[in-house]
Design a protein around this motif. Sequence first.
Motif, short mmCIF file in Angstrom:
data_model
loop_
_atom_site.label_atom_id
_atom_site.label_comp_id
_atom_site.label_asym_id
_atom_site.label_seq_id
_atom_site.Cartn_x
_atom_site.Cartn_y
_atom_site.Cartn_z
N PHE A 117 0.83 -1.19 0.00
CA PHE A 117 0.00 0.00 0.00
C PHE A 117 0.87 1.25 0.00
CE2 PHE A 117 -3.22 3.04 1.02
CZ PHE A 117 -4.37 2.49 0.47
N PRO A 118 1.40 1.61 -1.20
CA PRO A 118 2.16 2.86 -1.29
C PRO A 118 1.28 4.04 -0.90
CG PRO A 118 2.47 1.53 -3.25
CD PRO A 118 1.36 0.89 -2.46
N ASN A 119 1.87 5.04 -0.26
CA ASN A 119 1.08 6.20 0.13
C ASN A 119 0.66 7.01 -1.10
OD1 ASN A 119 2.88 8.48 -0.44
ND2 ASN A 119 4.12 7.79 1.28
N ARG A 120 -0.27 7.94 -0.91
CA ARG A 120 -0.83 8.71 -2.04
C ARG A 120 0.22 9.49 -2.82
NH1 ARG A 120 -6.44 11.33 -2.45
NH2 ARG A 120 -7.59 9.38 -2.44
N GLY A 121 1.17 10.06 -2.12
CA GLY A 121 2.22 10.80 -2.81
C GLY A 121 3.02 9.90 -3.74
N PHE A 122 3.36 8.69 -3.26
CA PHE A 122 4.11 7.74 -4.09
C PHE A 122 3.25 7.26 -5.25
CE2 PHE A 122 6.66 6.32 -0.10
CZ PHE A 122 7.28 7.56 -0.05
N LEU A 123 1.94 7.08 -5.01
CA LEU A 123 1.04 6.67 -6.10
C LEU A 123 0.99 7.74 -7.19
CD1 LEU A 123 -1.94 4.98 -4.23
CD2 LEU A 123 -0.19 3.86 -5.63
N LYS A 124 0.95 9.01 -6.78
CA LYS A 124 0.96 10.10 -7.77
C LYS A 124 2.23 10.06 -8.59
CE LYS A 124 -1.91 13.33 -5.14
NZ LYS A 124 -1.95 14.59 -4.40
N GLN A 125 3.36 9.80 -7.92
CA GLN A 125 4.64 9.76 -8.63
C GLN A 125 4.71 8.55 -9.56
OE1 GLN A 125 7.84 10.43 -5.67
NE2 GLN A 125 6.23 11.39 -4.45
N LEU A 126 4.17 7.42 -9.11
CA LEU A 126 4.15 6.22 -9.97
C LEU A 126 3.22 6.43 -11.16
CD1 LEU A 126 4.14 3.54 -7.15
CD2 LEU A 126 5.90 3.77 -8.92
N ARG A 127 2.13 7.14 -10.97
CA ARG A 127 1.23 7.46 -12.09
C ARG A 127 1.96 8.34 -13.10
NH1 ARG A 127 -3.12 10.34 -11.88
NH2 ARG A 127 -4.26 9.09 -13.40
N ALA A 128 2.73 9.30 -12.62
CA ALA A 128 3.50 10.16 -13.53
C ALA A 128 4.53 9.34 -14.29
CB ALA A 128 4.18 11.29 -12.73
N LEU A 129 5.18 8.40 -13.61
CA LEU A 129 6.13 7.51 -14.29
C LEU A 129 5.41 6.69 -15.34
CD1 LEU A 129 8.95 6.16 -14.53
CD2 LEU A 129 8.21 4.58 -12.74
N ASP A 130 4.25 6.16 -14.99
CA ASP A 130 3.46 5.36 -15.92
C ASP A 130 3.11 6.18 -17.17
OD1 ASP A 130 2.22 2.76 -16.33
OD2 ASP A 130 0.29 3.77 -16.13
N ALA A 131 2.75 7.43 -16.97
CA ALA A 131 2.40 8.31 -18.08
C ALA A 131 3.59 8.55 -19.01
CB ALA A 131 1.84 9.63 -17.57
N THR A 132 4.81 8.62 -18.44
CA THR A 132 5.98 8.84 -19.29
C THR A 132 6.40 7.56 -20.00
OG1 THR A 132 7.58 8.40 -17.52
CG2 THR A 132 6.86 10.69 -17.81
#
Length: 167
Positions: free
Chosen positions: A147-162
């Motif tokens: 369960f990554p925290n919300r901040g890490f999830l946002k960063q992983l989403r940004a990585l996914d987008a790139t």
Amino acid sequence: MEYSHHETPPIKELEKLLYGGKRSGNHMDEVWPNLFLGDMCVANDRFILWKLGITHVLNAAHGKMHCQGGREFYGSAVEYYGVPADDSTAFNLSVYFQPCADYIQEVLNCLGGVSRSASLVLAYLMIHQYFSLLDAVKTIKQHRWIFPNRGFLKQLRALDATLCPVK
């Protein structure tokens, strides 16, 4: 709602996926061939690491309270890589995604927990195994509750987008 492996779901959907399913009571699980995700109990026990044949440790709580890890602690038997991450939504873990994914790629043995280290393992699967964030989460969740925290999830989403831009 179903998403294709090229779509990044919203954070609420990721949290829903992460919250459900298997919740492991294990201190360590193999989440990918020769890739282990574990907690502080295992990381702080040199004998267990030796017994399991763990030769490399990626510690996402380097220098934190209750963390014994470090080159001095493990000695020459274990190669150590420490990331001084805070498990807070404001902490920028994304600067560690690429270097840690590269480290995991090199050694394919890692210990971690449910948020910081799990995020770094997710980034590894995305960067080096070409998984979407959704597929990486589903793969790890088959073996371990994370369960990554919300901040890490946002960063992983940004990585996914790139890595998987929408066409």
